[in-house]
Design an enzyme around this catalytic site. Structure first.
Site, PDB file in Angstrom:
ATOM      1  N   VAL A  64      34.769 -66.066  37.289  1.00 16.06           N
ATOM      2  CA  VAL A  64      34.884 -65.694  35.868  1.00 16.06           C
ATOM      3  C   VAL A  64      35.590 -64.355  35.656  1.00 16.06           C
ATOM      4  N   ASN A  90      26.481 -67.434  31.597  1.00 12.32           N
ATOM      5  CA  ASN A  90      25.304 -67.079  32.408  1.00 12.32           C
ATOM      6  C   ASN A  90      25.632 -66.373  33.727  1.00 12.32           C
ATOM      7  N   SER A 142      19.521 -59.189  29.228  1.00  9.49           N
ATOM      8  CA  SER A 142      18.342 -58.953  30.073  1.00  9.49           C
ATOM      9  C   SER A 142      17.456 -57.947  29.360  1.00  9.49           C
ATOM     10  N   TYR A 155      24.503 -52.513  35.865  1.00 11.46           N
ATOM     11  CA  TYR A 155      23.964 -53.767  35.307  1.00 11.46           C
ATOM     12  C   TYR A 155      23.456 -53.572  33.870  1.00 11.46           C
ATOM     13  N   ALA A 157      24.349 -51.310  31.721  1.00 11.95           N
ATOM     14  CA  ALA A 157      25.485 -51.110  30.804  1.00 11.95           C
ATOM     15  C   ALA A 157      26.067 -52.461  30.389  1.00 11.95           C
ATOM     16  N   LYS A 159      24.512 -55.437  30.398  1.00 12.32           N
ATOM     17  CA  LYS A 159      23.580 -56.272  29.635  1.00 12.32           C
ATOM     18  C   LYS A 159      23.374 -55.731  28.213  1.00 12.32           C
ATOM     19  N   ILE A 188      12.815 -62.880  36.484  1.00 12.25           N
ATOM     20  CA  ILE A 188      12.687 -64.323  36.675  1.00 12.25           C
ATOM     21  C   ILE A 188      12.842 -64.657  38.161  1.00 12.25           C
TER      22      ILE A 188
HETATM   23  N1  CAA Z   1      10.632 -46.102  38.848  1.00 13.61           N
HETATM   24  C1  CAA Z   1      10.442 -44.827  39.261  1.00 13.61           C
HETATM   25  N2  CAA Z   1      10.824 -44.381  40.479  1.00 13.61           N
HETATM   26  C2  CAA Z   1      11.411 -45.262  41.286  1.00 13.61           C
HETATM   27  C3  CAA Z   1      11.642 -46.597  40.922  1.00 13.61           C
HETATM   28  C4  CAA Z   1      11.232 -47.005  39.641  1.00 13.61           C
HETATM   29  N3  CAA Z   1      11.407 -48.269  39.202  1.00 13.61           N
HETATM   30  N4  CAA Z   1      12.268 -47.228  41.941  1.00 13.61           N
HETATM   31  C5  CAA Z   1      12.404 -46.299  42.922  1.00 13.61           C
HETATM   32  N5  CAA Z   1      11.888 -45.136  42.544  1.00 13.61           N
HETATM   33  C6  CAA Z   1      11.832 -43.880  43.286  1.00 13.61           C
HETATM   34  C7  CAA Z   1      11.211 -44.109  44.666  1.00 13.61           C
HETATM   35  O1  CAA Z   1       9.803 -44.083  44.583  1.00 13.61           O
HETATM   36  C8  CAA Z   1      11.785 -42.938  45.453  1.00 13.61           C
HETATM   37  O2  CAA Z   1      11.084 -41.759  45.118  1.00 13.61           O
HETATM   38  P1  CAA Z   1      10.927 -40.569  46.162  1.00 13.61           P
HETATM   39  O3  CAA Z   1      12.330 -40.093  46.466  1.00 13.61           O
HETATM   40  O4  CAA Z   1      10.107 -39.581  45.423  1.00 13.61           O
HETATM   41  O5  CAA Z   1      10.244 -41.194  47.353  1.00 13.61           O
HETATM   42  C9  CAA Z   1      13.196 -42.800  44.869  1.00 13.61           C
HETATM   43  O6  CAA Z   1      13.151 -43.432  43.582  1.00 13.61           O
HETATM   44  C10 CAA Z   1      14.220 -43.508  45.710  1.00 13.61           C
HETATM   45  O7  CAA Z   1      13.797 -44.880  45.873  1.00 13.61           O
HETATM   46  P2  CAA Z   1      14.225 -45.773  47.120  1.00 13.61           P
HETATM   47  O8  CAA Z   1      13.683 -45.183  48.388  1.00 13.61           O
HETATM   48  O9  CAA Z   1      13.905 -47.217  46.850  1.00 13.61           O
HETATM   49  O10 CAA Z   1      15.785 -45.476  47.116  1.00 13.61           O
HETATM   50  P3  CAA Z   1      16.986 -46.375  47.423  1.00 13.61           P
HETATM   51  O11 CAA Z   1      18.167 -45.551  47.146  1.00 13.61           O
HETATM   52  O12 CAA Z   1      16.842 -47.032  48.750  1.00 13.61           O
HETATM   53  O13 CAA Z   1      16.904 -47.597  46.355  1.00 13.61           O
HETATM   54  C11 CAA Z   1      16.887 -48.622  44.239  1.00 13.61           C
HETATM   55  C12 CAA Z   1      16.873 -47.307  44.989  1.00 13.61           C
HETATM   56  C13 CAA Z   1      18.193 -49.370  44.498  1.00 13.61           C
HETATM   57  C14 CAA Z   1      16.795 -48.314  42.754  1.00 13.61           C
HETATM   58  C15 CAA Z   1      15.710 -49.513  44.709  1.00 13.61           C
HETATM   59  O14 CAA Z   1      14.499 -48.809  44.496  1.00 13.61           O
HETATM   60  C16 CAA Z   1      15.644 -50.828  43.960  1.00 13.61           C
HETATM   61  O15 CAA Z   1      16.299 -51.797  44.325  1.00 13.61           O
HETATM   62  N6  CAA Z   1      14.840 -50.897  42.902  1.00 13.61           N
HETATM   63  C17 CAA Z   1      14.733 -52.077  42.067  1.00 13.61           C
HETATM   64  C18 CAA Z   1      15.772 -52.063  40.976  1.00 13.61           C
HETATM   65  C19 CAA Z   1      15.530 -53.222  40.057  1.00 13.61           C
HETATM   66  O16 CAA Z   1      14.517 -53.271  39.359  1.00 13.61           O
HETATM   67  N7  CAA Z   1      16.448 -54.194  40.013  1.00 13.61           N
HETATM   68  C20 CAA Z   1      16.290 -55.360  39.224  1.00 13.61           C
HETATM   69  C21 CAA Z   1      17.049 -56.511  39.911  1.00 13.61           C
HETATM   70  S1  CAA Z   1      16.705 -58.111  39.126  1.00 13.61           S
HETATM   71  C22 CAA Z   1      17.608 -58.016  37.740  1.00 13.61           C
HETATM   72  O17 CAA Z   1      18.403 -57.165  37.515  1.00 13.61           O
HETATM   73  C23 CAA Z   1      17.413 -59.123  36.745  1.00 13.61           C
HETATM   74  C24 CAA Z   1      17.107 -58.571  35.437  1.00 13.61           C
HETATM   75  O18 CAA Z   1      17.929 -58.639  34.545  1.00 13.61           O
HETATM   76  C25 CAA Z   1      15.770 -58.064  35.145  1.00 13.61           C
HETATM   77  P1  NAI Z   2      21.526 -66.053  40.526  1.00 12.53           P
HETATM   78  O1  NAI Z   2      22.062 -64.981  41.403  1.00 12.53           O
HETATM   79  O2  NAI Z   2      20.391 -66.885  41.009  1.00 12.53           O
HETATM   80  O3  NAI Z   2      22.697 -67.038  40.070  1.00 12.53           O
HETATM   81  C1  NAI Z   2      23.899 -66.537  39.562  1.00 12.53           C
HETATM   82  C2  NAI Z   2      24.986 -67.571  39.755  1.00 12.53           C
HETATM   83  O4  NAI Z   2      26.207 -66.983  39.277  1.00 12.53           O
HETATM   84  C3  NAI Z   2      25.202 -67.946  41.212  1.00 12.53           C
HETATM   85  O5  NAI Z   2      25.257 -69.357  41.348  1.00 12.53           O
HETATM   86  C4  NAI Z   2      26.524 -67.287  41.551  1.00 12.53           C
HETATM   87  O6  NAI Z   2      27.268 -67.984  42.545  1.00 12.53           O
HETATM   88  C5  NAI Z   2      27.234 -67.272  40.198  1.00 12.53           C
HETATM   89  N1  NAI Z   2      28.286 -66.258  40.134  1.00 12.53           N
HETATM   90  C6  NAI Z   2      28.234 -64.975  40.565  1.00 12.53           C
HETATM   91  N2  NAI Z   2      29.405 -64.376  40.378  1.00 12.53           N
HETATM   92  C7  NAI Z   2      30.238 -65.278  39.799  1.00 12.53           C
HETATM   93  C8  NAI Z   2      31.586 -65.253  39.368  1.00 12.53           C
HETATM   94  N3  NAI Z   2      32.352 -64.156  39.520  1.00 12.53           N
HETATM   95  N4  NAI Z   2      32.116 -66.366  38.820  1.00 12.53           N
HETATM   96  C9  NAI Z   2      31.370 -67.490  38.703  1.00 12.53           C
HETATM   97  N5  NAI Z   2      30.096 -67.594  39.114  1.00 12.53           N
HETATM   98  C10 NAI Z   2      29.529 -66.489  39.649  1.00 12.53           C
HETATM   99  O7  NAI Z   2      21.134 -65.316  39.167  1.00 12.53           O
HETATM  100  P2  NAI Z   2      20.104 -65.746  38.045  1.00 12.53           P
HETATM  101  O8  NAI Z   2      18.848 -65.034  38.286  1.00 12.53           O
HETATM  102  O9  NAI Z   2      20.116 -67.201  37.891  1.00 12.53           O
HETATM  103  O10 NAI Z   2      20.782 -65.054  36.773  1.00 12.53           O
HETATM  104  C11 NAI Z   2      21.571 -65.757  35.832  1.00 12.53           C
HETATM  105  C12 NAI Z   2      21.901 -64.814  34.683  1.00 12.53           C
HETATM  106  O11 NAI Z   2      20.693 -64.377  34.076  1.00 12.53           O
HETATM  107  C13 NAI Z   2      22.652 -63.559  35.119  1.00 12.53           C
HETATM  108  O12 NAI Z   2      23.588 -63.194  34.130  1.00 12.53           O
HETATM  109  C14 NAI Z   2      21.546 -62.533  35.189  1.00 12.53           C
HETATM  110  O13 NAI Z   2      22.047 -61.238  35.027  1.00 12.53           O
HETATM  111  C15 NAI Z   2      20.666 -62.957  34.051  1.00 12.53           C
HETATM  112  N6  NAI Z   2      19.309 -62.503  34.181  1.00 12.53           N
HETATM  113  C16 NAI Z   2      18.547 -62.805  35.288  1.00 12.53           C
HETATM  114  C17 NAI Z   2      17.276 -62.303  35.409  1.00 12.53           C
HETATM  115  C18 NAI Z   2      16.410 -62.558  36.591  1.00 12.53           C
HETATM  116  O14 NAI Z   2      15.363 -61.893  36.687  1.00 12.53           O
HETATM  117  N7  NAI Z   2      16.740 -63.468  37.492  1.00 12.53           N
HETATM  118  C19 NAI Z   2      16.698 -61.475  34.337  1.00 12.53           C
HETATM  119  C20 NAI Z   2      17.583 -61.211  33.243  1.00 12.53           C
HETATM  120  C21 NAI Z   2      18.835 -61.725  33.176  1.00 12.53           C
END
Ligand code: CAA
Ligand code: NAI
Length: 247
Positions: A64, A90, A142, A155, A157, A159, A188
């Protein structure tokens, strides 16, 4: 149950996670579904399974972030099905890091898929829908686009940006009979959350009144509702589907 017989639904990122479950729910309600995804092997397997079950479904390997590819494949979709009724915008990725550690490359990769990709697919789909004077565009935001999140500058920014796009497109396309809404899922259970440390997930469950993470079905149902006639007067909105999560 909403009936989508004869409707054509395009789902980007449709080969996995929430996209795959969304495809399943639209197929179960009679829709013809086209999936765009980078993962050809997963897409081909789904098409085989669903075609064997008697559904009308097609897969295209599309990145995409490639505007020319999106444009060409949208033209091919129009030739193939003759219409496009619903786009579920999506596809999305994460590259989490704190602001201190996030590289410009990680910033750009996420903006490219989650924001540029949404714009390219929305723009080309809207062209078809404007001509038809009907259609629904659903964008994946999100909860973190609403609240912000530690470690997700890129991410979040995108969303938040998707919410802005949704509200803008709703204004521009409403008079052409096209509705545009966003879904803002909580956390999820899909491969996307595999990167989240367990202790972070446990804390999130504690902050969720319904006491669990979401399932892909929870989000797919929201897309189906917003695409249906039951949502005929809903446009420009952001539906949070997050178990009441506040963080
Ligand atoms: N709140 C407050 N503090 C946090 C925190 C949080 N959520 N996460 C980490 N920290 C703190 C840690 O406790 C640590 O503190 P100290 O230095 O005092 O020990 C510090 O931040 C550094 O943390 P890490 O050791 O984990 O550092 P890192 O650089 O290895 O990783 C990170 C940082 C990438 C943010 C990692 O903690 C991480 O992956 N966190 C999860 C991020 C997240 O929630 N992602 C969502 C993905 S799913 C999604 O995006 C779908 C959606 O739409 C919801
Ligand atoms: P996922 O990682 O399970 O699936 C994402 C799909 O998008 C994969 O099949 C991947 O191959 C495809 N994809 C990635 N880059 C692409 C590209 N450049 N072109 C075409 N396809 C591509 O993710 P998930 O969890 O299903 O998420 C779907 C959507 O929902 C995403 O936009 C995500 O940000 C959003 N979302 C997900 C949440 C979660 O907790 N899983 C929470 C909030 C939002």
């Amino acid at each position: 149950m909403a009936d989508f017989t004869g409707k054509v639904v395009l789902i980007t990122g449709g080969a996995g996670g929430i996209g795959r479950e969304t495809a399943q729910q639209f197929l179960d309600r009679g829709a013809n579904v086209e999936l765009w995804d980078m993962d050809k092997s997963a897409g081909d397997k789904l098409v085989k399974k669903w075609s064997d079950e008697g559904h009308k479904v097609h897969f295209e390997k599309v990145d995409v972030t490639d505007f020319d590819a999106v444009k060409d494949t949208m033209n091919a979709l129009q030739d193939r099905w003759g219409q496009l009724d619903i786009l579920v915008n999506n596809a999305g990725i994460t590259r989490d890091a704190t602001l201190k550690k996030m590289s410009p490359e990680e910033w750009k990769q996420v903006v490219d898929v989650n924001l540029n990709g949404v714009f390219y697919c929305g723009k080309t789909a809207a062209e078809v829908m404007r001509e038809q004077e009907s259609g629904v565009i659903l964008n994946a935001s999100s909860v973190v686009g609403v609240y912000g999140n530690f470690g997700q500058s890129n991410y979040v920014a995108t969303k938040s940006g998707v919410i802005g796009l949704t509200k803008t497109w709703a204004r521009e396309l409403g008079r052409k009979g096209v509705r545009v809404n966003a879904v803002a899922p909580g956390f999820i259970e899909t491969p996307m959350v595999d990167t989240v440390p367990d202790k972070v997930l446990e804390k999130l469950k504690g902050q969720t009144p319904l006491g669990r993470l979401g399932k892909p079905e929870d989000i797919a149902s929201a897309y189906v509702f917003l695409a249906s006639e039951q949502a005929a007067f809903i446009t420009g909105t952001v539906l949070q589907v997050d178990g009441g999560l506040v963080f």
